[in-house]
Design a protein around this motif. Structure first.
Motif, PDB file in Angstrom:
ATOM      1  N   LEU A 226       0.827  -1.203   0.000  1.00  0.00           N
ATOM      2  CA  LEU A 226       0.000   0.000   0.000  1.00  0.00           C
ATOM      3  C   LEU A 226       0.865   1.259   0.000  1.00  0.00           C
ATOM      4  O   LEU A 226       0.542   2.247  -0.678  1.00  0.00           O
ATOM      5  N   LEU A 227       1.965   1.219   0.752  1.00  0.00           N
ATOM      6  CA  LEU A 227       2.845   2.382   0.806  1.00  0.00           C
ATOM      7  C   LEU A 227       3.476   2.656  -0.558  1.00  0.00           C
ATOM      8  O   LEU A 227       3.489   3.796  -1.051  1.00  0.00           O
ATOM      9  N   ILE A 228       3.983   1.600  -1.204  1.00  0.00           N
ATOM     10  CA  ILE A 228       4.597   1.776  -2.521  1.00  0.00           C
ATOM     11  C   ILE A 228       3.561   2.221  -3.543  1.00  0.00           C
ATOM     12  O   ILE A 228       3.834   3.072  -4.405  1.00  0.00           O
ATOM     13  N   SER A 229       2.336   1.659  -3.455  1.00  0.00           N
ATOM     14  CA  SER A 229       1.277   2.076  -4.381  1.00  0.00           C
ATOM     15  C   SER A 229       0.922   3.539  -4.178  1.00  0.00           C
ATOM     16  O   SER A 229       0.702   4.279  -5.140  1.00  0.00           O
ATOM     17  N   GLY A 230       0.856   3.963  -2.917  1.00  0.00           N
ATOM     18  CA  GLY A 230       0.580   5.376  -2.656  1.00  0.00           C
ATOM     19  C   GLY A 230       1.672   6.290  -3.197  1.00  0.00           C
ATOM     20  O   GLY A 230       1.385   7.333  -3.793  1.00  0.00           O
ATOM     21  N   ILE A 231       2.920   5.879  -2.990  1.00  0.00           N
ATOM     22  CA  ILE A 231       4.020   6.679  -3.526  1.00  0.00           C
ATOM     23  C   ILE A 231       3.973   6.704  -5.051  1.00  0.00           C
ATOM     24  O   ILE A 231       4.158   7.764  -5.682  1.00  0.00           O
ATOM     25  N   ALA A 232       3.696   5.537  -5.653  1.00  0.00           N
ATOM     26  CA  ALA A 232       3.603   5.486  -7.113  1.00  0.00           C
ATOM     27  C   ALA A 232       2.459   6.361  -7.625  1.00  0.00           C
ATOM     28  O   ALA A 232       2.599   7.060  -8.637  1.00  0.00           O
ATOM     29  N   TRP A 233       1.318   6.326  -6.923  1.00  0.00           N
ATOM     30  CA  TRP A 233       0.180   7.166  -7.343  1.00  0.00           C
ATOM     31  C   TRP A 233       0.546   8.645  -7.258  1.00  0.00           C
ATOM     32  O   TRP A 233       0.226   9.424  -8.151  1.00  0.00           O
ATOM     33  N   PHE A 234       1.215   9.012  -6.174  1.00  0.00           N
ATOM     34  CA  PHE A 234       1.585  10.428  -6.014  1.00  0.00           C
ATOM     35  C   PHE A 234       2.559  10.858  -7.109  1.00  0.00           C
ATOM     36  O   PHE A 234       2.402  11.934  -7.721  1.00  0.00           O
ATOM     37  N   VAL A 235       3.567  10.015  -7.376  1.00  0.00           N
ATOM     38  CA  VAL A 235       4.545  10.368  -8.414  1.00  0.00           C
ATOM     39  C   VAL A 235       3.885  10.390  -9.790  1.00  0.00           C
ATOM     40  O   VAL A 235       4.109  11.306 -10.599  1.00  0.00           O
ATOM     41  N   LEU A 236       3.044   9.380 -10.055  1.00  0.00           N
ATOM     42  CA  LEU A 236       2.375   9.326 -11.359  1.00  0.00           C
ATOM     43  C   LEU A 236       1.434  10.514 -11.540  1.00  0.00           C
ATOM     44  O   LEU A 236       1.310  11.055 -12.643  1.00  0.00           O
ATOM     45  N   ARG A 237       0.772  10.902 -10.467  1.00  0.00           N
ATOM     46  CA  ARG A 237      -0.147  12.041 -10.567  1.00  0.00           C
ATOM     47  C   ARG A 237       0.596  13.309 -10.949  1.00  0.00           C
ATOM     48  O   ARG A 237       0.119  14.110 -11.761  1.00  0.00           O
TER      49      ARG A 237
END
Length: 569
Positions: A226-237
């Motif tokens: 979940l942490l990596i997905s959140g970081i990926a979502w933030f970077v991708l956004r």
């Protein structure tokens, strides 16, 4: 003011139907194709989850194995220490022959085992034949003897100098069992002989520890995913939001909204891209405005010149008609000149009329005068009016109308002009071979096809057939006085009705034009009732000698030299 650019533009449409679970697979597939952010986030989530699962499973197996190995080593050391203490107790006692004294020594050994080891069950069994002086076998749990496997006992009997262990299920008071380890080895009673010594250890706490460790690993793994997905979502956004804005802005720009621009923030590569995009949009907007202004000037020029030529052309036409009427009084050369003058003035008048019509289309001032009209009957009238021209070219014009008789709202003057133009071109380029006019309809549209069996056109010529003043063979003279604007005007008339005018042509097979008009006021929603490619089944080909074979038409619609009328659609 610039006109909107027509064509196909890419726009991002929102997905609908999420309340219906059956539509989820289709919506997810569409989101996968259309959303870079969703696709990248899903791939990142999947790969991260896979890596965490593999790592957690591997760590759980390693911990499980290491936990069992460490517990086993601990048990073996404890059993060795206890058995050594028991043997030392036996060795320190003098050799006894009295049964009671030997039994007391064995009782002392049981106490030593209980105090020196952490085992849960102890048992000892004599090896060899029974002896009247030998101490009795003992076990702290009567159920334990049945839990010891025969291979283990044989291994202990065969190895007097080493430990033998085995994983077993220890019985419990409630009738169940718990995992455990039993360690067996030999001890020697002086003066009596060897005994099998077994110490059993309960491993119930080990699975509990393992479950706790594994649960902790899975919780940490899920949190990590979940942490990596959140970081990926933030970077991708932060990356895909400008890309989405660029996609939306480019779609609006392609749709004709020339004033839209990208917001520029910062000094990074995305900001450079935004500034470059905006500069490109400014350049495109200025060039399109220049072209629009030039086109407007051109339209006004054509319209003004056409209107200004109307009055002198009318005067010239009257004079040419008077001269042509008196040509019988002239010598042959002058009479021929008067006839040519009258023909060219008529052609010039037709050209001027077409230019005025084209200028109205360019200005967007053309309006339809709708009337309920039967397309099949209209085609019959056009064929009858051009019958003399067809006879002059030795062309047989035939009508096949399985449908199209029910009235449809259309502008009969404009549709008649389209049909006359198509039929005139077919007569001119048909090489004297048969021409078939097909009329058909369905619930959405009515259609008319004009098929000739002339030389046909190349693919690059088909693409330009609707261009203004374009001719496939510039060296070929027009025999029926065309202006070069007929097909362009016909295409405009078809589109003005919300329909379409399409063409199929192939060298050696001829040409097929299909006019399709909607039954209602809206645009076409389906295929034309008449296929654009006529195929080779409906009409037989013309042979190399120029001789024609009979045309295949339905029995209810026999082909004749004139137009034939079928039943209502």
């Amino acid at each position: 003011m610039t006109a909107p650019i027509t064509g196909v533009t890419a726009t991002r449409r929102p997905l609908t139907g999420w309340r219906h679970w059956r539509a989820w697979p289709g919506n997810i597939a569409a989101l996968w194709r259309r959303s870079l952010r969703f696709r990248t986030l899903l791939v990142t989530f999947g790969l991260t989850a896979l890596a965490v699962i593999v790592a957690c499973v591997w760590m759980a197996l390693v911990i499980q194995n290491d936990l069992f190995e460490s517990r086993r080593e601990q048990v073996l050391q404890d059993a060795l220490r206890a058995s050594t203490a028991a043997q030392r107790t036996l060795d320190s006692s003098t050799s006894q022959s009295d049964t009671v004294q030997l039994q007391n020594v064995m009782t002392l050994v049981r106490g030593t085992l209980a105090s020196q080891s952490a085992s849960d069950v102890e048992a000892a069994f004599r090896i060899g034949p029974p002896s009247p002086n030998a101490p009795q076998d003992f076990t702290s749990d009567l159920r334990f003897e049945n839990a010891i496997s025969q291979p283990l006992r044989e291994a202990v009997r065969d190895n007097s100098d080493r430990q033998v262990w085995q994983s077993i299920a220890l019985p419990t008071d409630d009738g169940g069992s718990v995992p455990g380890i039993v360690v067996g080895q030999q001890i020697t009673v002086p003066g009596v002989g060897a005994y099998e010594l077994y110490l059993a250890y309960d491993l119930e706490n080990a699975p509990q520890t393992l479950v706790f460790v594994q649960g902790t690993l899975w919780l940490v793994g899920i949190g990590l995913v979940l942490l990596i997905s959140g970081i990926a979502w933030f970077v991708l956004r932060s990356v895909t939001t400008p890309i989405g804005e660029a996609a939306d802005t480019s779609a609006k720009l392609a749709a004709g909204e020339l004033g839209v621009r990208l917001p520029v923030r910062g000094e990074d590569e995305l900001a450079t891209l935004g500034r470059s995009f905006n500069a490109m949009a400014d350049s495109i907007e200025s060039q399109i405005k220049e072209l629009a202004d030039l086109s407007l000037v051109q339209q006004r020029f054509v319209s003004d010149v056409s209107h200004e030529l109307r009055t002198p052309l009318t005067t010239i036409r009257l004079a040419a008609d008077m001269i042509n009427d008196q040509r019988a009084d002239f010598d042959p050369a002058t009479a021929r000149a008067a006839e040519l003058l009258n023909n060219q003035v008529q052609r010039f008048e037709t050209l001027l009329t077409d230019l005025l019509e084209i200028s109205r289309y360019d200005a967007g001032s053309v309006q339809l005068e709708l009337e309920a009209t039967s397309l099949a009957h209209l085609a019959e009238d056009v064929i009858a009016s051009m019958e003399q021209l067809a006879e002059q070219h030795g062309t047989d014009v035939r009508l096949v109308a399985p449908g199209g008789y029910s009235p449809v709202d259309m502008d009969p003057r404009r549709v008649r002009r389209v049909v006359r133009n198509l039929l005139g071109n077919a007569i001119e380029h048909g090489e004297g071979r048969p021409i078939v006019i097909t009329v058909d309809s369905d619930q959405q549209a009515v259609a008319l096809g004009v098929r000739d069996y002339g030389l046909g056109m190349k693919p690059e010529e088909v693409e330009r057939v609707f261009d203004r003043f374009w001719r496939a063979d510039p060296s070929r003279t027009r025999t029926i006085g065309g202006t070069g604007l007929g097909l362009s005007i016909a295409l405009g008339d078809a589109r003005l009705h919300g329909g379409e005018l399409a063409v199929w042509s192939e060298l050696g097979r001829g040409t097929h034009f299909v006019l399709t008009l909607p039954r209602g006021r809206g645009p076409l929603t389906g295929p034309s009732p008449i296929p654009l490619d006529p195929g080779d089944d409906s009409i037989t080909a013309v042979d190399d000698l120029g001789l024609t074979q009979p045309i295949k038409v339905p029995d209810a619609l026999p082909a004749t030299d004139a137009a034939t009328r079928g039943g209502p659609s």
